[in-house]
Design a protein around this motif. Structure first.
Motif, short mmCIF file in Angstrom:
data_model
loop_
_atom_site.label_atom_id
_atom_site.label_comp_id
_atom_site.label_asym_id
_atom_site.label_seq_id
_atom_site.Cartn_x
_atom_site.Cartn_y
_atom_site.Cartn_z
N VAL A 362 83.05 42.40 31.43
CA VAL A 362 84.19 42.19 30.54
C VAL A 362 85.33 41.53 31.29
N GLY A 363 85.56 41.96 32.54
CA GLY A 363 86.63 41.36 33.34
C GLY A 363 86.38 39.88 33.60
N ASN A 364 85.13 39.50 33.83
CA ASN A 364 84.83 38.08 34.06
C ASN A 364 85.09 37.25 32.81
N LEU A 365 84.74 37.79 31.65
CA LEU A 365 84.99 37.04 30.41
C LEU A 365 86.49 36.81 30.22
N VAL A 366 87.29 37.85 30.43
CA VAL A 366 88.74 37.70 30.26
C VAL A 366 89.32 36.80 31.34
N HIS A 432 77.51 33.90 35.10
CA HIS A 432 76.14 34.26 35.48
C HIS A 432 76.02 35.78 35.60
N ILE A 433 77.03 36.44 36.18
CA ILE A 433 77.01 37.90 36.30
C ILE A 433 77.06 38.53 34.92
N VAL A 434 77.87 37.95 34.01
CA VAL A 434 77.94 38.48 32.64
C VAL A 434 76.56 38.44 31.99
N ARG A 435 75.86 37.32 32.13
CA ARG A 435 74.53 37.21 31.52
C ARG A 435 73.55 38.20 32.14
N ASP A 436 73.61 38.34 33.47
CA ASP A 436 72.70 39.27 34.15
C ASP A 436 72.96 40.71 33.71
N VAL A 437 74.22 41.10 33.63
CA VAL A 437 74.56 42.45 33.18
C VAL A 437 74.08 42.67 31.76
N ALA A 438 74.28 41.67 30.88
CA ALA A 438 73.85 41.80 29.49
C ALA A 438 72.34 41.98 29.40
N GLU A 439 71.59 41.20 30.16
CA GLU A 439 70.13 41.31 30.11
C GLU A 439 69.67 42.65 30.63
N ARG A 440 70.28 43.16 31.70
CA ARG A 440 69.88 44.45 32.26
C ARG A 440 70.13 45.58 31.27
N HIS A 441 71.19 45.48 30.48
CA HIS A 441 71.58 46.55 29.56
C HIS A 441 71.02 46.35 28.16
N GLY A 442 70.32 45.26 27.92
CA GLY A 442 69.81 45.02 26.58
C GLY A 442 70.87 44.55 25.60
N PHE A 443 71.98 43.99 26.12
CA PHE A 443 73.04 43.47 25.25
C PHE A 443 72.70 42.03 24.84
#
Length: 470
Positions: A362-366, A432-443
């Motif tokens: 979330v911090g990276n997106l903001v 890239h970190i946002v996408r990786d976190v989303a994939e790991r969490h099923g988001f």
């Protein structure tokens, strides 16, 4: 000493005393049977009328043939043949004296045994055969005790004849045990060779069978697998650490160098008495913010590489995450003259995941929305609940991203043309970190570029305890 040799020696040390004990017991059993058989024959014959004959003429008794087993004497009547010389019978009174002048002195060993209360006893006769003393059921007269000399093997010969078969059987048992240990020894050798294989050899340890050796092999294989997994984990961590150090050293040096340039220019202005340019201070602050974000992202990337697979599943309050991120980026947004707003629903909006990684995403997106916006721009962070799912939107009115670049915007190292032109030394690591976190969490993660400009990022997923589709 080899296993089979040790096994053979151990069995021999156990079996030889056992064989001697068996032979000793066998000789004792034969002697007991010899004594009991003789006693039964004598008592039966004496009670069948021979007592009267003995007491009538004890000096010449007996004049009949010798006993024949427990059934009585061989031959009948007073005119029967005299016993052969190898089997003799004499009568004694309770004082162990015989009326027969040819009777031998009563053996001392037999006398002691009878005085101890034994009804029958025997001793070696000094040659082949044994003396057997039998106490009669009566305690008077010259025939109260009968002494019989029966032929038989020498005392040592009986034990030897009993010991030899036991030793032969025992030796055969030891040999069979040593031969039977052969397959076990070969399997143990295969197990030893398998355990000594180099670490890179991934062939499983298999010695066959379902016994303790096979169980030991399975235990070795399980331990080997665990050790291999631990080594792989250590190597992965080591590689992650090396990569982290390399990336940190290389990537941090660029903004540090830029920051040093801004600070040097400010220092020169202060030393010369000239006013400090506001743009220089603003650029230095921006590099500080970027440097802090970069270090956080490098830490997050290292954490993702180490924790491959499923992340932690702890309750994460997304509303609190959004509030912390907005509070952290407020000064940065004001410095860049970007208005930063947010909206979260009342109550808790809880999902399951790794708190650190979710907050980093979330911090990276903001941070990206503020960093790549223009002065006077706007950034809005909106969190909503929709049944069993949450929806997080980060919207900005910055330059946006061309449609052809949207599909690649979350690739590591990819940076759009507009981003490169505004910040040429960025790494393209945040999204890239946002996408990786989303994939790991099923988001679910989507990027949209509205026609009027700007970028809109959608992040959605399941709420805690409420699976998708509920």
């Amino acid at each position: 000493m080899k296993l089979r040799s040790r096994l053979g020696l151990t069995l021999a040390l156990l079996v030889v005393p056992f064989a001697a004990g068996v032979a000793y017991y066998q000789v004792g059993a034969q002697r007991s049977a010899f004594e009991q058989g003789t006693a039964e024959a004598v008592v039966e014959r004496m009670q069948s009328g021979e007592r009267a004959v003995c007491e009538e003429a004890p000096a010449v008794w007996p004049r009949m043939g010798p006993p024949r087993g427990p059934r009585g004497w061989r031959g009948r009547g007073r005119r029967s043949r005299r016993p052969p010389p190898d089997l003799r019978v004499w009568a004694y009174d309770v004082g162990y004296a015989s009326a027969n002048p040819n009777a031998p002195a009563f053996p001392a060993g037999l006398r002691d045994a009878l005085e101890r209360g034994e009804g029958v006893a025997s001793v070696a006769a000094g040659g082949p055969g044994r003396f057997v003393a039998v106490r009669m059921p009566w305690d008077e007269g010259p025939c109260a005790i009968v002494l019989v000399r029966r032929p038989g093997p020498p005392e040592g010969g009986a034990f030897g004849r009993a010991l030899v078969p036991s030793l032969v059987v025992s030796a055969a048992a030891v040999l069979l045990a040593v031969l039977a240990a052969g397959p076990i020894v070969r399997r143990i050798r295969r197990l030893t060779d398998a355990v000594r294989r180099p670490p890179g050899d991934a062939a499983p340890i298999d010695v066959g069978g379902r016994d303790e050796v096979a169980e030991l092999a399975r235990a070795f294989e399980e331990s080997r697998s665990r050790i291999r997994e631990q080594i792989d984990e250590l190597e992965r961590r080591d590689e992650t650490l090396r990569s982290y150090l390399t990336n940190t050293t290389h990537d941090v040096m660029i903004p540090v160098t830029v920051l040093q340039g801004h600070l040097s220019a400010i220092e020169r202005s202060v030393e010369s008495g000239k006013p400090v340019e506001v743009s220089r201070v603003r650029d230095a602050l921006e590099e500080c913010h970027y440097l802090a974000s970069l270090v956080h992202n490098l830490n997050a990337a290292a954490r993702l590489e180490v924790t491959a697979g499923e992340p932690r599943r702890d309750p994460v309050d997304l509303g609190a995450v959004v509030e912390r991120v907005i509070g952290r980026h407020g000064p940065f947004a004001r410095q860049r003259e970007v208005e930063l707003n947010f909206a979260v629903p009342e109550g808790s909006t809880v999902t399951l995941g790794d708190m650190t990684l979710v907050e980093r995403a979330v911090g990276n997106l903001v941070h990206n929305a503020v960093r790549y916006n223009r002065p006077g721009g706007h950034v809005a962070v909106v969190l909503e609940r929709d049944g069993a799912r949450f929806h997080l939107r980060v919207v900005d009115d910055g330059p946006g991203i061309p449609a052809e670049e949207l599909v690649r915007v979350a690739e590591r190292g990819f940076r759009g043309d507009r981003a490169r032109s505004r910040h040429p030394h960025g790494l393209g690591l945040g999204l890239h970190i946002v996408r990786d976190v989303a994939e790991r969490h099923g988001f679910e993660l989507r990027f949209e570029s509205p026609g009027e400009g700007g970028l809109e990022v959608h992040l959605s997923g399941d709420l805690a305890g409420e699976p998708s589709g509920a």
